[in-house]
Write a protein that holds these residues in place. Structure first.
Motif, short mmCIF file in Angstrom:
data_model
loop_
_atom_site.label_atom_id
_atom_site.label_comp_id
_atom_site.label_asym_id
_atom_site.label_seq_id
_atom_site.Cartn_x
_atom_site.Cartn_y
_atom_site.Cartn_z
N VAL A 222 9.85 -37.31 -34.62
CA VAL A 222 9.91 -38.22 -35.60
C VAL A 222 10.57 -39.35 -35.11
CG1 VAL A 222 10.19 -38.97 -37.87
CG2 VAL A 222 9.18 -36.72 -37.58
N TYR A 223 12.04 -39.22 -34.61
CA TYR A 223 12.98 -40.08 -34.08
C TYR A 223 12.19 -40.80 -32.93
CZ TYR A 223 16.61 -42.38 -31.54
OH TYR A 223 17.74 -43.05 -30.89
N GLN A 224 11.91 -40.02 -31.92
CA GLN A 224 10.97 -40.78 -30.76
C GLN A 224 9.96 -41.69 -31.22
OE1 GLN A 224 10.51 -37.00 -28.62
NE2 GLN A 224 12.26 -37.21 -27.59
N MET A 225 9.13 -41.42 -32.10
CA MET A 225 8.08 -42.17 -32.65
C MET A 225 8.50 -43.55 -33.31
SD MET A 225 5.36 -39.52 -33.68
CE MET A 225 4.16 -40.80 -34.11
N ALA A 226 9.76 -43.31 -33.80
CA ALA A 226 10.31 -44.31 -34.53
C ALA A 226 10.92 -45.39 -33.54
CB ALA A 226 11.40 -43.85 -35.45
N VAL A 227 11.54 -44.81 -32.32
CA VAL A 227 11.78 -45.60 -31.14
C VAL A 227 10.85 -46.53 -30.50
CG1 VAL A 227 12.99 -45.65 -28.96
CG2 VAL A 227 13.94 -44.13 -30.93
N GLN A 228 9.61 -45.74 -30.40
CA GLN A 228 8.25 -46.32 -29.98
C GLN A 228 7.67 -47.10 -30.83
OE1 GLN A 228 6.18 -42.65 -28.67
NE2 GLN A 228 7.67 -42.06 -27.48
N GLY A 229 8.01 -47.24 -31.91
CA GLY A 229 7.60 -48.48 -32.97
C GLY A 229 6.68 -48.02 -34.02
N ASP A 230 6.59 -46.74 -34.23
CA ASP A 230 5.58 -46.19 -35.06
C ASP A 230 6.24 -46.55 -36.48
OD1 ASP A 230 3.35 -44.45 -35.99
OD2 ASP A 230 4.95 -43.55 -37.29
N GLY A 231 5.59 -47.20 -37.38
CA GLY A 231 5.94 -47.84 -38.65
C GLY A 231 6.35 -46.95 -39.61
N ALA A 232 5.33 -45.75 -39.59
CA ALA A 232 5.67 -44.48 -40.42
C ALA A 232 7.23 -43.86 -40.28
CB ALA A 232 4.43 -43.52 -40.65
N ALA A 233 7.17 -43.53 -38.87
CA ALA A 233 8.48 -42.90 -38.41
C ALA A 233 9.51 -43.74 -38.90
CB ALA A 233 8.43 -42.56 -37.08
N GLN A 234 9.67 -45.11 -38.66
CA GLN A 234 10.92 -45.97 -38.80
C GLN A 234 11.02 -45.99 -40.39
OE1 GLN A 234 9.20 -49.45 -37.01
NE2 GLN A 234 10.02 -49.19 -35.17
N GLN A 235 10.04 -46.03 -41.23
CA GLN A 235 10.01 -45.92 -42.66
C GLN A 235 10.84 -44.86 -43.15
OE1 GLN A 235 9.82 -48.20 -44.69
NE2 GLN A 235 10.42 -46.83 -46.47
N ILE A 236 10.55 -43.59 -42.43
CA ILE A 236 11.46 -42.46 -42.74
C ILE A 236 12.69 -42.29 -42.45
CG2 ILE A 236 11.55 -39.67 -42.19
CD1 ILE A 236 8.44 -39.76 -41.57
N TYR A 237 13.36 -43.06 -41.28
CA TYR A 237 14.60 -43.13 -40.90
C TYR A 237 15.37 -44.24 -41.65
CZ TYR A 237 14.94 -39.44 -37.68
OH TYR A 237 15.12 -38.20 -37.00
N ARG A 238 14.35 -45.23 -42.03
CA ARG A 238 14.96 -46.23 -43.06
C ARG A 238 15.46 -45.46 -44.30
NH1 ARG A 238 11.65 -50.28 -40.97
NH2 ARG A 238 10.10 -49.58 -42.46
N ARG A 239 14.80 -44.58 -44.70
CA ARG A 239 14.91 -43.70 -46.03
C ARG A 239 16.25 -42.74 -45.96
NH1 ARG A 239 13.12 -42.54 -50.87
NH2 ARG A 239 12.71 -40.53 -51.74
N VAL A 240 16.17 -42.16 -44.62
CA VAL A 240 17.42 -41.14 -44.30
C VAL A 240 18.56 -42.38 -44.44
CG1 VAL A 240 18.53 -39.98 -42.59
CG2 VAL A 240 16.41 -39.86 -42.73
N GLY A 241 18.75 -43.55 -44.13
CA GLY A 241 19.63 -44.58 -43.83
C GLY A 241 20.12 -44.90 -45.47
N TRP A 242 19.06 -45.04 -46.11
CA TRP A 242 19.31 -45.39 -47.43
C TRP A 242 20.11 -44.32 -48.22
CZ3 TRP A 242 16.73 -42.62 -51.34
CH2 TRP A 242 16.81 -43.29 -52.58
N ALA A 243 19.54 -43.06 -48.21
CA ALA A 243 20.05 -41.85 -48.55
C ALA A 243 21.54 -41.75 -48.50
CB ALA A 243 19.24 -40.72 -48.24
N LEU A 244 22.10 -41.86 -47.04
CA LEU A 244 23.24 -41.53 -46.42
C LEU A 244 23.93 -42.99 -46.97
CD1 LEU A 244 22.47 -40.74 -42.64
CD2 LEU A 244 23.60 -39.53 -44.44
N GLY A 245 23.59 -43.97 -47.07
CA GLY A 245 24.37 -45.23 -47.69
C GLY A 245 24.82 -44.82 -49.02
N ILE A 246 23.77 -44.56 -49.86
CA ILE A 246 24.12 -44.28 -51.17
C ILE A 246 25.29 -43.16 -51.36
CG2 ILE A 246 23.46 -43.19 -53.45
CD1 ILE A 246 20.79 -44.37 -52.90
N GLY A 247 24.99 -42.01 -50.63
CA GLY A 247 26.06 -41.14 -50.55
C GLY A 247 27.33 -41.51 -50.08
N LEU A 248 27.46 -42.20 -48.97
CA LEU A 248 28.59 -42.83 -48.53
C LEU A 248 29.39 -43.82 -49.17
CD1 LEU A 248 27.98 -43.05 -44.53
CD2 LEU A 248 29.95 -41.86 -45.74
#
Ligand SMILES: [Zn+2]
Length: 338
Positions: A222-248
Motif C-alpha cells: 500500500v505504501y509503494q502505491m502511495a509513493v507511485q501516486g495512487d490517491g486511495a493509498a495516499q489517503q490511507i497514509y494520511r489517515r495513519v498520520g492523522w491518527a498518530l498525530g492525535i495520539g502524539l
C-alpha cells in the motif's frame, strides 16, 4: 576485565541472541527460528544452549547478566508472563527463575516494546536524552516510556501502551475491548484493513489489482502505491498520520518530553504519513506549538523523529537491562558508604 551482557529478543517467529559490551558494541549475534509449536521447554532449552555458546566465545570478559525481551505482559516482581498471545503455554510459568537456575546468572524479563525503547534511548535516536517515548508501528502499535534512562513501568508493570489510546471513540473495535485505538488506525494490520475497505467501496481499482497479485496486500505494498501516486493509498497514509498525530498530541501535552521516536516496520512509510501527523500535532497540542523545532524560539524543543536501530533496538535494549541493575547496585553502594 571488560564486561558484557546478553540480550535476547524472544519473538513469536525468531529467537535472537546478542552479546553486547558496556559501550554498546555488538560482540556476538545468533538468530534462530522460535519453534513455539514444539513447546515452552524446547524453546527455553534452545535459548539456554545459544546463550551458553555465546558466553563460551568470550572467555576473557565478565557476564553482567541476561535481559530478555518478550512480547506480552510481564509481572515484574515474579518474573512470570501474565499474558502473551504469541507464546501460548508460557502463562504463569516462572520464566525468569527457571533461566536463572539453569544458567546461574541474573536474568531480567522485559516487554519487547519497552526493550526497543530502551535500545533507542541507549544507542539510537534518543541517545542524547534521558527521557523519551517510543512508538513501534508493527502488526500492532507498541510503545515504551523511558524516564531518567530507565523504563517507566507504572504500578503493575503495564505502563507504556500508547497503541491503545482512543483516537476515534466509535472507531474499529480493538481486541483490548476498546474502540478506535491508535493501533486500529496506524498499525500494518490497520493499513491492510483500510485498503480492503477502499477496495470494497470500489474507490481504488489499483488497490483491487494489487490484492489480486500473488503476494497480496500488505502495508508495504500500500505504501509503494502511495509513493507511485495512487490517491486511495495516499489517503490511507494520511489517515495513519492523522491518527498518530492525535495520539502524539495527547502524549506531548501530558508528558512534555524532549523526544518522541517512531520505529517498527511501519516507520518505513515515514514520508507518507509525516505531513498529516505534524499538521494534526500542531493543531491539537499547544505544548508542541510552544516547543516546535521549526520555530526559532529559544528553549527546549519537542523532537518527533524516526528510530535509528531498526530491528536491533529490542536486542540492544534487552542487553542494557542487566547493566542498569549493576549500575544501580554500584550507585547504591556509593550512597551507603557516603
Ligand atoms: Zn486497543
Amino acid at each position: 576485565m571488560s564486561t558484557f551482557a546478553i540480550g535476547v529478543d524472544l519473538g513469536g517467529t525468531n529467537l535472537r541472541i546478542a552479546a553486547v559490551d558496556e559501550h554498546g558494541t555488538l560482540l556476538e549475534k545468533t538468530t534462530t527460528g522460535t519453534q513455539v509449536a514444539r513447546g515452552r521447554d524446547f524453546v527455553i532449552n534452545e535459548m539456554c544452549e545459544a546463550i551458553r555458546a555465546a558466553v563460551t566465545k568470550l572467555p576473557t570478559s565478565t557476564l553482567a547478566g541476561i535481559g530478555i525481551g518478550v512480547p506480552g505482559i510481564i509481572d515484574m516482581e515474579t518474573g512470570m508472563l501474565r499474558e502473551s498471545p504469541n507464546l501460548p503455554g508460557w502463562h504463569d510459568y516462572p520464566v525468569r527463575d527457571e533461566i536463572e537456575r539453569r544458567l546461574g546468572t541474573k536474568v531480567i524479563l522485559e516487554n519487547d516494546a519497552n526493550s526497543a525503547a530502551l535500545g533507542e534511548k541507549w544507542l539510537g535516536a534518543a541517545r542524547d536524552y534521558d527521557d523519551m517515548l517510543m512508538l513501534t508501528l508493527g502488526t500492532g502499535v507498541g510503545g515504551g516510556i523511558v524516564f531518567g534512562g530507565r523504563v517507566w513501568h507504572g504500578a503493575r508493570g503495564m505502563a507504556g501502551e500508547p497503541g491503545h489510546i482512543t483516537v476515534e471513540p466509535d472507531g474499529p473495535p480493538c481486541p483490548c475491548g476498546n474502540r478506535g485505538c491508535l493501533e486500529q488506525l496506524a498499525s500494518a494490520s490497520a493499513v491492510v484493513r483500510m485498503a480492503r475497505e477502499a477496495i470494497a467501496r470500489g474507490s481504488s481499482p489499483a488497490l483491487a489489482q494489487a490484492a489480486e497479485a500473488s503476494d497480496g496486500l500488505s502495508a508495504k505494498s500500500v505504501y509503494q502505491m502511495a509513493v507511485q501516486g495512487d490517491g486511495a493509498a495516499q489517503q490511507i497514509y494520511r489517515r495513519v498520520g492523522w491518527a498518530l498525530g492525535i495520539g502524539l498530541a495527547d502524549l506531548i501535552n501530558l508528558l512534555n518530553l524532549p523526544i518522541y521516536v517512531i520505529g517498527g516496520g511501519g516507520a518505513n512509510a515515514w514520508d507518507a504519513f509525516l505531513p498529516a501527523l505534524l499538521e494534526e500535532v500542531r493543531k491539537r497540542s499547544f505544548v508542541y506549538r510552544a516547543t516546535a523545532p521549526e520555530d526559532s524560539s529559544p528553549g527546549r524543543k519537542t523532537i518527533i523523529t524516526r528510530a535509528l536501530l531498526g530491528g536491533e533496538a529490542g536486542l540492544f535494549g534487552a542487553a542494557r537491562l542487566p547493566m542498569l541493575v549493576t549500575e544501580a547496585a554500584i550507585h547504591e553502594g556509593v550512597r551507603k558508604r557516603a
